[in-house]
Design a protein around this motif. Sequence first.
Motif, PDB file in Angstrom:
ATOM      1  N   UNK A 196       0.837  -1.194   0.000  1.00  0.00           N
ATOM      2  CA  UNK A 196       0.000   0.000   0.000  1.00  0.00           C
ATOM      3  C   UNK A 196       0.879   1.254   0.000  1.00  0.00           C
ATOM      4  N   UNK A 197       0.232   2.411  -0.126  1.00  0.00           N
ATOM      5  CA  UNK A 197       0.993   3.667  -0.142  1.00  0.00           C
ATOM      6  C   UNK A 197       1.760   3.853   1.156  1.00  0.00           C
ATOM      7  N   UNK A 198       1.094   3.620   2.291  1.00  0.00           N
ATOM      8  CA  UNK A 198       1.746   3.857   3.579  1.00  0.00           C
ATOM      9  C   UNK A 198       2.803   2.811   3.887  1.00  0.00           C
ATOM     10  N   UNK A 199       2.611   1.580   3.433  1.00  0.00           N
ATOM     11  CA  UNK A 199       3.668   0.570   3.576  1.00  0.00           C
ATOM     12  C   UNK A 199       4.895   0.958   2.770  1.00  0.00           C
ATOM     13  N   UNK A 200       4.667   1.437   1.556  1.00  0.00           N
ATOM     14  CA  UNK A 200       5.786   1.911   0.739  1.00  0.00           C
ATOM     15  C   UNK A 200       6.468   3.104   1.385  1.00  0.00           C
ATOM     16  N   UNK A 201       5.655   4.001   1.972  1.00  0.00           N
ATOM     17  CA  UNK A 201       6.207   5.212   2.576  1.00  0.00           C
ATOM     18  C   UNK A 201       7.111   4.888   3.749  1.00  0.00           C
ATOM     19  N   UNK A 202       6.635   4.023   4.663  1.00  0.00           N
ATOM     20  CA  UNK A 202       7.372   3.793   5.909  1.00  0.00           C
ATOM     21  C   UNK A 202       8.441   2.707   5.797  1.00  0.00           C
ATOM     22  N   UNK A 203       8.272   1.757   4.889  1.00  0.00           N
ATOM     23  CA  UNK A 203       9.226   0.652   4.814  1.00  0.00           C
ATOM     24  C   UNK A 203      10.188   0.758   3.633  1.00  0.00           C
ATOM     25  N   UNK A 204       9.876   1.601   2.661  1.00  0.00           N
ATOM     26  CA  UNK A 204      10.751   1.755   1.502  1.00  0.00           C
ATOM     27  C   UNK A 204      11.392   3.143   1.485  1.00  0.00           C
ATOM     28  N   UNK A 205      10.554   4.187   1.504  1.00  0.00           N
ATOM     29  CA  UNK A 205      11.063   5.541   1.336  1.00  0.00           C
ATOM     30  C   UNK A 205      11.713   6.088   2.605  1.00  0.00           C
ATOM     31  N   UNK A 206      11.049   5.896   3.742  1.00  0.00           N
ATOM     32  CA  UNK A 206      11.567   6.487   4.976  1.00  0.00           C
ATOM     33  C   UNK A 206      12.977   6.018   5.318  1.00  0.00           C
ATOM     34  N   UNK A 207      13.310   4.723   5.210  1.00  0.00           N
ATOM     35  CA  UNK A 207      14.700   4.325   5.476  1.00  0.00           C
ATOM     36  C   UNK A 207      15.714   4.986   4.542  1.00  0.00           C
ATOM     37  N   UNK A 208      15.292   5.349   3.330  1.00  0.00           N
ATOM     38  CA  UNK A 208      16.219   5.956   2.383  1.00  0.00           C
ATOM     39  C   UNK A 208      16.528   7.409   2.715  1.00  0.00           C
ATOM     40  N   UNK A 209      15.706   8.036   3.536  1.00  0.00           N
ATOM     41  CA  UNK A 209      15.962   9.426   3.945  1.00  0.00           C
ATOM     42  C   UNK A 209      16.326   9.484   5.425  1.00  0.00           C
ATOM     43  N   UNK A 210      16.825   8.393   5.959  1.00  0.00           N
ATOM     44  CA  UNK A 210      17.177   8.337   7.383  1.00  0.00           C
ATOM     45  C   UNK A 210      18.231   9.381   7.741  1.00  0.00           C
ATOM     46  N   UNK A 211      19.178   9.628   6.845  1.00  0.00           N
ATOM     47  CA  UNK A 211      20.209  10.619   7.130  1.00  0.00           C
ATOM     48  C   UNK A 211      19.626  12.003   7.326  1.00  0.00           C
ATOM     49  N   UNK A 212      18.646  12.378   6.495  1.00  0.00           N
ATOM     50  CA  UNK A 212      17.997  13.682   6.636  1.00  0.00           C
ATOM     51  C   UNK A 212      17.226  13.750   7.950  1.00  0.00           C
ATOM     52  N   UNK A 213      16.542  12.673   8.306  1.00  0.00           N
ATOM     53  CA  UNK A 213      15.788  12.636   9.568  1.00  0.00           C
ATOM     54  C   UNK A 213      16.735  12.799  10.751  1.00  0.00           C
ATOM     55  N   UNK A 214      17.894  12.157  10.666  1.00  0.00           N
ATOM     56  CA  UNK A 214      18.872  12.271  11.754  1.00  0.00           C
ATOM     57  C   UNK A 214      19.357  13.703  11.907  1.00  0.00           C
ATOM     58  N   UNK A 215      19.670  14.362  10.804  1.00  0.00           N
ATOM     59  CA  UNK A 215      20.128  15.749  10.882  1.00  0.00           C
ATOM     60  C   UNK A 215      19.033  16.665  11.410  1.00  0.00           C
ATOM     61  N   UNK A 216      17.786  16.428  11.017  1.00  0.00           N
ATOM     62  CA  UNK A 216      16.681  17.223  11.549  1.00  0.00           C
ATOM     63  C   UNK A 216      16.541  17.015  13.045  1.00  0.00           C
ATOM     64  N   UNK A 217      16.734  15.785  13.496  1.00  0.00           N
ATOM     65  CA  UNK A 217      16.661  15.521  14.936  1.00  0.00           C
ATOM     66  C   UNK A 217      17.766  16.273  15.673  1.00  0.00           C
ATOM     67  N   UNK A 218      18.960  16.269  15.116  1.00  0.00           N
ATOM     68  CA  UNK A 218      20.081  16.955  15.759  1.00  0.00           C
ATOM     69  C   UNK A 218      19.822  18.462  15.812  1.00  0.00           C
ATOM     70  N   UNK A 219      19.386  19.052  14.707  1.00  0.00           N
ATOM     71  CA  UNK A 219      19.141  20.486  14.682  1.00  0.00           C
ATOM     72  C   UNK A 219      18.033  20.881  15.653  1.00  0.00           C
ATOM     73  N   UNK A 220      16.974  20.085  15.713  1.00  0.00           N
ATOM     74  CA  UNK A 220      15.886  20.393  16.641  1.00  0.00           C
ATOM     75  C   UNK A 220      16.293  20.137  18.087  1.00  0.00           C
ATOM     76  N   UNK A 221      17.165  19.153  18.315  1.00  0.00           N
ATOM     77  CA  UNK A 221      17.674  18.929  19.672  1.00  0.00           C
ATOM     78  C   UNK A 221      18.515  20.113  20.129  1.00  0.00           C
ATOM     79  N   UNK A 222      19.321  20.663  19.224  1.00  0.00           N
ATOM     80  CA  UNK A 222      20.105  21.857  19.558  1.00  0.00           C
ATOM     81  C   UNK A 222      19.170  23.014  19.905  1.00  0.00           C
ATOM     82  N   UNK A 223      18.114  23.177  19.116  1.00  0.00           N
ATOM     83  CA  UNK A 223      17.150  24.232  19.410  1.00  0.00           C
ATOM     84  C   UNK A 223      16.455  24.030  20.738  1.00  0.00           C
ATOM     85  N   UNK A 224      16.145  22.771  21.092  1.00  0.00           N
ATOM     86  CA  UNK A 224      15.485  22.493  22.370  1.00  0.00           C
ATOM     87  C   UNK A 224      16.394  22.831  23.549  1.00  0.00           C
TER      88      UNK A 224
END
Length: 294
Positions: A196-224
Amino acid sequence: MIRTRRGRSVFKAYLFLAPFLVLFAFVVVYPIIFGVRLSLYGQRGARMWYVGLSNYRTILGDPRFWEAFKIPLFLLLVQVPLMIFLAILIAFVYERMPRGRAAFYRFIHYLPYTIPAIVAGIVWSYIFSDSMSPLRPLLDLLGFAGVRILNREHVPLVLLVIIFWEFTGYTAFVVFSALLAVPREYAEQAQIDGATFWQTAFFIKLPLVRGVITMLFIFNAIGALQVFNEPWMLGALVVLPPNYTPAMYIYNSAFAYGRFTYATAMGLVLACITFLISLYVLRMASRQLLARGW
């Protein structure tokens, strides 16, 4: 001849970088070095004297400084993961929308990020003000006449609302931009296999952008960890302690109590804590990527 050509190329590269390096050294490197030097001095009025690491020893035993991390810790554990999760959902919703409608909603969601934090703080201070809030008539109608809209116990939740409003749209925009770089073949192959769309989103696409998610977490952690503007503006509506956040305690120590050298030392300690947390998150993410062979 090769070394000469390489040397010329390196020289030209540094020549192009020279304006940035000079500005970086003046704006970033010099203040850090000066701050480290300043933190090694004691102060009373305009008189200063060398005390070595005494300020840092005082910080280690200063309960007010460490109590100030309650709000940043709350934001780090609650606000940052929840906001990134909401931003991911919004980014996937953008993908499902028609291009024109998605562009309109991206523009609307991105607008709060363009508003300066001080202005946003003023706007939300007005919204939660007892005398001028547009929510006051509604609360009176519901039988909450005379009840204060904002008190100290509600400030953490109000901070969540303000920060979500400010940064969720921007975070979703960054995630969506990263999703655009994912090859369509992966999603098409997954859909052919029955995903399904959401299975593709979370199990295919999301792992491929893990690096971007990590950097966003770091930047938001710095802001917090460095949150200042929002609680500072809310301080006009409700009495907050001077050490409500580390940044507020540093500011008040410097400009309310005149302890500039001690405030400088606290700022450097806060910077080191922020660096260590960011480094820990980055290394954990790198280990997971290596363990999965990405």
